[in-house]
Write a protein that holds these residues in place. Structure first.
Motif, PDB file in Angstrom:
ATOM      1  N   HIS A   1      -2.390  -6.338  16.134  1.00 40.77           N
ATOM      2  CA  HIS A   1      -1.539  -6.740  14.894  1.00 40.77           C
ATOM      3  C   HIS A   1      -2.337  -5.931  13.659  1.00 40.77           C
ATOM      4  CE1 HIS A   1      -4.565  -9.385  13.398  1.00 40.77           C
ATOM      5  NE2 HIS A   1      -3.506  -9.850  12.502  1.00 40.77           N
TER       6      HIS A   1
ATOM      7  N   MET B   1      -7.614  -1.131   3.795  1.00 49.25           N
ATOM      8  CA  MET B   1      -7.555  -0.263   2.432  1.00 49.25           C
ATOM      9  C   MET B   1      -8.186   1.007   2.416  1.00 49.25           C
ATOM     10  SD  MET B   1      -8.693  -2.927  -0.284  1.00 49.25           S
ATOM     11  CE  MET B   1     -10.539  -3.792  -0.148  1.00 49.25           C
TER      12      MET B   1
ATOM     13  N   GLU C   1       0.987  -1.052  -0.165  1.00 50.64           N
ATOM     14  CA  GLU C   1      -0.013   0.069   0.061  1.00 50.64           C
ATOM     15  C   GLU C   1       0.939   1.190   0.109  1.00 50.64           C
ATOM     16  OE1 GLU C   1      -4.057  -0.298   1.941  1.00 50.64           O
ATOM     17  OE2 GLU C   1      -2.855   1.179   3.636  1.00 50.64           O
TER      18      GLU C   1
ATOM     19  N   GLU D   1     -12.443  -7.662   1.732  1.00 51.48           N
ATOM     20  CA  GLU D   1     -11.500  -7.089   2.348  1.00 51.48           C
ATOM     21  C   GLU D   1     -11.823  -5.489   2.549  1.00 51.48           C
ATOM     22  OE1 GLU D   1      -8.149  -7.858   3.635  1.00 51.48           O
ATOM     23  OE2 GLU D   1      -9.064  -9.926   3.229  1.00 51.48           O
TER      24      GLU D   1
ATOM     25  N   TYR E   1     -13.459  -5.266   8.655  1.00 47.88           N
ATOM     26  CA  TYR E   1     -12.740  -5.304  10.072  1.00 47.88           C
ATOM     27  C   TYR E   1     -13.271  -4.232  11.142  1.00 47.88           C
ATOM     28  CZ  TYR E   1      -9.384  -7.510   7.143  1.00 47.88           C
ATOM     29  OH  TYR E   1      -8.507  -8.184   6.465  1.00 47.88           O
TER      30      TYR E   1
ATOM     31  N   ALA F   1      -6.714  -4.301  12.495  1.00 50.70           N
ATOM     32  CA  ALA F   1      -7.984  -3.893  13.318  1.00 50.70           C
ATOM     33  C   ALA F   1      -8.796  -5.254  13.462  1.00 50.70           C
ATOM     34  CB  ALA F   1      -8.850  -3.246  12.130  1.00 50.70           C
ATOM     35  N   GLY F   2      -8.588  -6.434  12.919  1.00 52.72           N
ATOM     36  CA  GLY F   2      -8.984  -7.544  13.260  1.00 52.72           C
ATOM     37  C   GLY F   2     -10.285  -7.812  12.492  1.00 52.72           C
TER      38      GLY F   2
ATOM     39  N   PRO G   1      -1.550  -2.387  10.271  1.00 50.19           N
ATOM     40  CA  PRO G   1      -2.437  -2.115   9.152  1.00 50.19           C
ATOM     41  C   PRO G   1      -3.761  -2.044   9.601  1.00 50.19           C
ATOM     42  CG  PRO G   1      -1.698  -4.393   9.110  1.00 50.19           C
ATOM     43  CD  PRO G   1      -0.988  -3.458  10.320  1.00 50.19           C
TER      44      PRO G   1
ATOM     45  N   SER H   1      -3.940   3.356   8.696  1.00 50.28           N
ATOM     46  CA  SER H   1      -3.108   2.521   9.536  1.00 50.28           C
ATOM     47  C   SER H   1      -2.447   3.112  10.676  1.00 50.28           C
ATOM     48  CB  SER H   1      -2.130   1.838   8.568  1.00 50.28           C
ATOM     49  OG  SER H   1      -2.967   0.920   7.600  1.00 50.28           O
TER      50      SER H   1
HETATM   51  P1  5GP Z   1      -3.810 -10.493   9.016  1.00 47.15           P
HETATM   52  O1  5GP Z   1      -2.435 -10.747   9.301  1.00 47.15           O
HETATM   53  O2  5GP Z   1      -4.773 -10.759  10.245  1.00 47.15           O
HETATM   54  O3  5GP Z   1      -4.595 -11.180   7.752  1.00 47.15           O
HETATM   55  O4  5GP Z   1      -4.236  -9.085   8.810  1.00 47.15           O
HETATM   56  C1  5GP Z   1      -3.769  -8.014   9.494  1.00 47.15           C
HETATM   57  C2  5GP Z   1      -4.460  -6.698   9.401  1.00 47.15           C
HETATM   58  O5  5GP Z   1      -4.370  -6.114   8.222  1.00 47.15           O
HETATM   59  C3  5GP Z   1      -6.081  -6.984   9.410  1.00 47.15           C
HETATM   60  O6  5GP Z   1      -6.524  -7.036  10.900  1.00 47.15           O
HETATM   61  C4  5GP Z   1      -6.493  -5.778   8.935  1.00 47.15           C
HETATM   62  O7  5GP Z   1      -6.699  -4.787   9.793  1.00 47.15           O
HETATM   63  C5  5GP Z   1      -5.367  -5.083   8.235  1.00 47.15           C
HETATM   64  N1  5GP Z   1      -5.660  -5.131   6.557  1.00 47.15           N
HETATM   65  C6  5GP Z   1      -6.295  -6.109   5.765  1.00 47.15           C
HETATM   66  N2  5GP Z   1      -6.127  -5.402   4.393  1.00 47.15           N
HETATM   67  C7  5GP Z   1      -5.613  -4.435   4.393  1.00 47.15           C
HETATM   68  C8  5GP Z   1      -5.316  -3.486   3.388  1.00 47.15           C
HETATM   69  O8  5GP Z   1      -5.578  -3.694   2.113  1.00 47.15           O
HETATM   70  N3  5GP Z   1      -4.749  -2.428   3.614  1.00 47.15           N
HETATM   71  C9  5GP Z   1      -4.488  -2.102   5.115  1.00 47.15           C
HETATM   72  N4  5GP Z   1      -3.694  -0.869   5.257  1.00 47.15           N
HETATM   73  N5  5GP Z   1      -4.777  -2.896   6.070  1.00 47.15           N
HETATM   74  C10 5GP Z   1      -5.234  -4.123   5.790  1.00 47.15           C
END
Ligand code: 5GP
Ligand code: MN
Ligand code: MN
Length: 472
Positions: A395, A374, A205, A437, A442, A397-398, A371, A378
């Motif tokens: 780690h 999207m 990103e 996503e 989230y 938002a979950g 993160p 973040s």
């Molecule tokens: P995980 O490791 O559990 O798959 O993901 C970690 C975190 O990444 C998720 O809890 C969500 O908050 C964040 N996340 C998922 N997709 C995106 C994205 O496209 N952009 C950003 N900035 N964060 C994301």
């Protein structure tokens, strides 16, 4: 599941048989998982039954249901007193993590070239379930070098600079990796994926620093308001997944022999000091190095695109994993003890002054990369002295919606158009992949971070907003 509210950001699950320690959930009331929809708090209690567990079974504010252990869970076991290691406590995507790079460029300067930049990044970033990768390894010996050397090996081969390694957890490579403990099937799955994002939740990103909360820490991290950044989230692809599968199976078979009983088969584990425990840790470390090399290679590819399209440089802020077990020394009951700290969907957050920090970060603490989504934003956080949960925090938002639910709630809507309406350029990902996503899938990352800070786990340093995303 009965919860005792100890403070606005801390809830307790009292110890009851067969739990060995209590459960502690860091969250606000509104962030607590809905027991009808998500059984992660039961999982917190299950983890508390593991042999050798000390202190408590912890959940971070982004906790949600996972395989055996909840995602957003932290559990430490006492190595010298029968403490176990469990592959489910690390997760399938071993050493999945986040890397943040900061550009010598501001968002206003980027605006006219953002589309060209996103096109370039989209082309240079292998993604999806397919086999494309930045790196084509010549033979098994070279893959072994990746498994032993992680980012360090990638830098030695010219994919980065020495300074990168100072800004990587473990200086870019975990020690004690043992490629001989990695199955042929895992090697096969990983061989053609070194330098690739993977699918779904993984991304590269382009972001901008929207707000700085702590000038001193932000400056030490190399961040300032308006600055363009690149955040990369990916892990160990098929190799890590296969290692987890292999060792869950292996440990299921030997648990009885070690006299271990667990309330859920997915908590399969073995003593850290047993042959199976050591074999898993050796294979896990190899996968961790694979994940770090993966992020190093993707960062190098992004640097080349940045240089070509914008003429600007990308400096590494930090690289940290959020799915790992580590042998660390912590105080327990006034004694220094070697613990096997499992962080699954949880991030290590070293406080200022910690020995494992590089010199230039020693006074401010470790950058913690969170993160959000999207479509929203973040965070960059840092560790605080005397924090609970073995210096760990959230780690991300979950998830609140399963992938299926997320797709259902986006039905009839066009996710790409919704993001475009917010000036967020998307490359890659199918329509379904994007729907899975969307921000609604989230929790609110700002609420999660506020709860983590309120619970004394970390401190906010900066907030980043998305400009464009390459989705896996
Ligand atoms: P995980 O490791 O559990 O798959 O993901 C970690 C975190 O990444 C998720 O809890 C969500 O908050 C964040 N996340 C998922 N997709 C995106 C994205 O496209 N952009 C950003 N900035 N964060 C994301
Ligand atoms: Mn992952
Ligand atoms: Mn991840």
């Amino acid at each position: 599941m009965e919860l005792v509210e100890e403070s606005p950001y801390r809830f307790r699950i009292d110890r009851h048989d067969p739990m060995r320690v209590p459960g502690v959930v860091f969250a606000s009331r509104s962030l607590l998982p809905d027991a009808g929809e998500d059984r992660s708090l039961e999982q917190v209690a299950n983890v508390a039954t593991l042999p050798g567990i000390v202190d408590a079974s912890y959940a971070m504010p982004d906790v949600h249901w996972g395989y055996g252990f909840p995602i957003g869970g932290v559990a430490a076991t006492d190595v010298a007193n029968g403490g176990v290691v469990s592959p489910g406590g690390v997760g399938f995507d071993i050493s999945c993590g986040v890397r943040l790079l900061a550009a010598d460029l501001d968002r206003d300067g980027l605006r006219p070239r953002l589309d060209a930049l996103m096109d370039g990044l989209g082309e240079a970033t292998p993604r999806g379930m397919g086999r494309g990768a930045v790196w084509h390894l010549s033979d098994r010996a070279e893959l072994d070098a990746v498994l032993r050397g992680g980012s360090r090996y990638a830098v030695e081969r010219g994919f980065g600079v020495e300074r990168d390694l100072h800004r990587c957890e473990d200086a870019g490579a975990v020690g004690d990796a043992d490629p001989a403990r990695v199955s042929e099937r895992a090697i096969e799955r990983g061989a053609r994926q070194v330098g690739s994002l993977g699918s779904g939740n993984h991304f590269l990103e382009v972001q901008a620093v929207e707000e700085v909360y702590d000038d001193t820490a932000a400056t030490a991290f190399g961040l300032r308001p308006g600055q363009v950044c690149v955040m990369i989230h990916c892990g160990s692809r098929g190799l890590g997944h296969q290692i987890c599968t292999d060792y869950v199976r292996k440990m299921e078979q030997v648990m009885a022999r070690h006299g271990i009983e667990v309330p859920d088969r997915q908590l399969a584990c073995a003593p850290v000091t047993s042959a199976e425990g050591r074999a898993y840790l050796g294979a896990m470390a190899a996968a961790a190095n694979y994940a770090r090399a993966n992020r190093q290679l993707l960062a190098d590819a992004a640097r080349k695109v940045f240089a070509r399209v914008t003429g600007s440089r990308l400096d590494l802020v930090y690289d940290i994993s959020h799915n790992l077990a580590k042998i660390e020394t912590h105080g327990v009951d006034g004694e220094r003890r070697a613990l096997c700290v499992h962080r699954k969907g949880a991030t290590r957050a070293l406080p200022p002054g910690h020995d494992d920090l590089p010199d230039d970060l020693r006074d401010v603490g470790q950058p913690v990369l969170i993160p959000g989504s999207m479509g929203t934003g973040s965070y960059v956080l840092t560790g605080v002295p005397g924090a609970p949960a073995f210096a760990s925090t959230c780690h991300g938002a979950g998830r609140v919606q399963s992938r299926k639910q997320a797709v259902r709630s986006e039905r009839g809507l066009d996710p790409r158009a919704q993001l475009a309406a917010r000036d967020i350029a998307v490359r890659g990902a199918s329509r379904r992949g994007l729907a899975e996503e969307m921000p609604a899938a989230y929790k609110d990352v700002s609420a999660v971070v506020a709860a983590a800070e309120g619970a004394g786990l970390c401190r906010k340093v900066a907030r980043l907003v998305p400009l464009g995303v390459v989705k896996g």
